[in-house]
Motif scaffolding. Structure first.
Motif, PDB file in Angstrom:
ATOM      1  N   SER A   1       0.825  -1.205   0.000  1.00  0.00           N
ATOM      2  CA  SER A   1       0.000   0.000   0.000  1.00  0.00           C
ATOM      3  C   SER A   1       0.861   1.259   0.000  1.00  0.00           C
ATOM      4  O   SER A   1       0.467   2.285  -0.522  1.00  0.00           O
ATOM      5  CB  SER A   1      -0.959  -0.001   1.187  1.00  0.00           C
ATOM      6  N   SER A   2       2.074   1.171   0.568  1.00  0.00           N
ATOM      7  CA  SER A   2       2.900   2.375   0.601  1.00  0.00           C
ATOM      8  C   SER A   2       3.512   2.656  -0.768  1.00  0.00           C
ATOM      9  O   SER A   2       4.011   3.743  -1.019  1.00  0.00           O
ATOM     10  CB  SER A   2       3.988   2.259   1.669  1.00  0.00           C
TER      11      SER A   2
ATOM     12  N   ALA B   1       1.751   2.292  -3.730  1.00  0.00           N
ATOM     13  CA  ALA B   1       0.736   2.886  -4.583  1.00  0.00           C
ATOM     14  C   ALA B   1       0.477   4.322  -4.148  1.00  0.00           C
ATOM     15  O   ALA B   1       0.332   4.597  -2.962  1.00  0.00           O
ATOM     16  CB  ALA B   1      -0.536   2.061  -4.495  1.00  0.00           C
ATOM     17  N   ALA B   2       0.469   5.237  -5.098  1.00  0.00           N
ATOM     18  CA  ALA B   2       0.228   6.637  -4.775  1.00  0.00           C
ATOM     19  C   ALA B   2      -1.198   6.807  -4.275  1.00  0.00           C
ATOM     20  O   ALA B   2      -2.124   6.186  -4.785  1.00  0.00           O
ATOM     21  CB  ALA B   2       0.479   7.498  -5.999  1.00  0.00           C
ATOM     22  N   ASP B   3      -1.342   7.626  -3.261  1.00  0.00           N
ATOM     23  CA  ASP B   3      -2.609   7.782  -2.568  1.00  0.00           C
ATOM     24  C   ASP B   3      -3.080   9.232  -2.737  1.00  0.00           C
ATOM     25  O   ASP B   3      -2.483  10.151  -2.171  1.00  0.00           O
ATOM     26  CB  ASP B   3      -2.368   7.413  -1.095  1.00  0.00           C
TER      27      ASP B   3
ATOM     28  N   ALA C   1      -4.074  11.117   0.461  1.00  0.00           N
ATOM     29  CA  ALA C   1      -2.881  11.490   1.229  1.00  0.00           C
ATOM     30  C   ALA C   1      -2.173  12.659   0.534  1.00  0.00           C
ATOM     31  O   ALA C   1      -1.665  13.567   1.182  1.00  0.00           O
ATOM     32  CB  ALA C   1      -1.950  10.296   1.365  1.00  0.00           C
TER      33      ALA C   1
ATOM     34  N   ASP D   1       2.399  10.730  -3.741  1.00  0.00           N
ATOM     35  CA  ASP D   1       0.997  10.997  -3.398  1.00  0.00           C
ATOM     36  C   ASP D   1       0.591  12.389  -3.885  1.00  0.00           C
ATOM     37  O   ASP D   1      -0.478  12.574  -4.471  1.00  0.00           O
ATOM     38  CB  ASP D   1       0.789  10.914  -1.877  1.00  0.00           C
TER      39      ASP D   1
ATOM     40  N   TYR E   1      -2.241  13.514  -6.673  1.00  0.00           N
ATOM     41  CA  TYR E   1      -3.307  14.495  -6.391  1.00  0.00           C
ATOM     42  C   TYR E   1      -3.289  15.619  -7.432  1.00  0.00           C
ATOM     43  O   TYR E   1      -4.340  15.971  -7.993  1.00  0.00           O
ATOM     44  CB  TYR E   1      -3.157  15.068  -4.976  1.00  0.00           C
TER      45      TYR E   1
END
Ligand code: HEC
Length: 122
Positions: free
Chosen positions: A19-20, A22-24, A27, A113, A117
């Motif tokens: 999970s860390s 993959a860009a979130d 976040a 992240d 965005y």
């Protein structure tokens, strides 16, 4: 029992590292708060810095009505994800002599992240 516990711990660790990577986007929106003292995320709205709306894929120094430094204006950079990553990791290094008074986003994961965005702003 111990083996089972270790197995669970390893699985948790794997899930965490996956999970860390993959860009979130959510976040990234929180990281973007660090930019908001100088930048707007609204279309065409320049503040101390140029609007970051639509910045991914834009030519550097291209916002009308913003007084860029000559360094930024003449950099011939396009804000691809890679260039943004390099710039945000070290603003002074990628565009020598540019005027962004910001030390950069040091954590690579935070930058990924943040760029994910920024890519949604179009
Ligand atoms: C202290 C104010 C300040 C902060 C904080 C800041 N910036 Fe900037 N930024 C600027 C200024 C001023 C420029 C214009 C630089 C120039 O013309 O040399 C700029 C330029 C840029 C550019 C180039 C845009 C273009 O149109 O070519 C990008 C991309 C950018 N900033 C992203 C960010 C991001 C993302 C953050 C948050 C992580 C951030 N900045 C934080 C002031 C700031």
């Amino acid at each position: 029992m111990l083996a089972k516990t270790l197995g669970v711990a390893a699985a948790a660790l794997l899930a965490f590292s996956a999970s860390s990577l993959a860009a979130d986007i959510a976040a990234g929106k929180r990281v973007a708060v660090r930019c908001a003292s100088c930048h707007s995320f609204a279309e065409g709205k320049n503040e101390l810095g140029p609007s970051l709306f639509g910045v991914v894929g834009r030519k550097a120094g291209a916002m009308a009505n913003f007084a860029y430094s000559p360094a930024m204006k003449n950099s011939a950079i396009v804000w691809t994800a890679d260039n943004l990553d390099a710039y945000l990791g070290g603003p002074k290094a990628l565009v020598l002599g540019n005027h962004m008074g910001y030390q950069g986003v040091t954590k690579e994961g935070d930058r990924a992240d943040l760029i994910a965005y920024l890519a949604t702003l179009k």
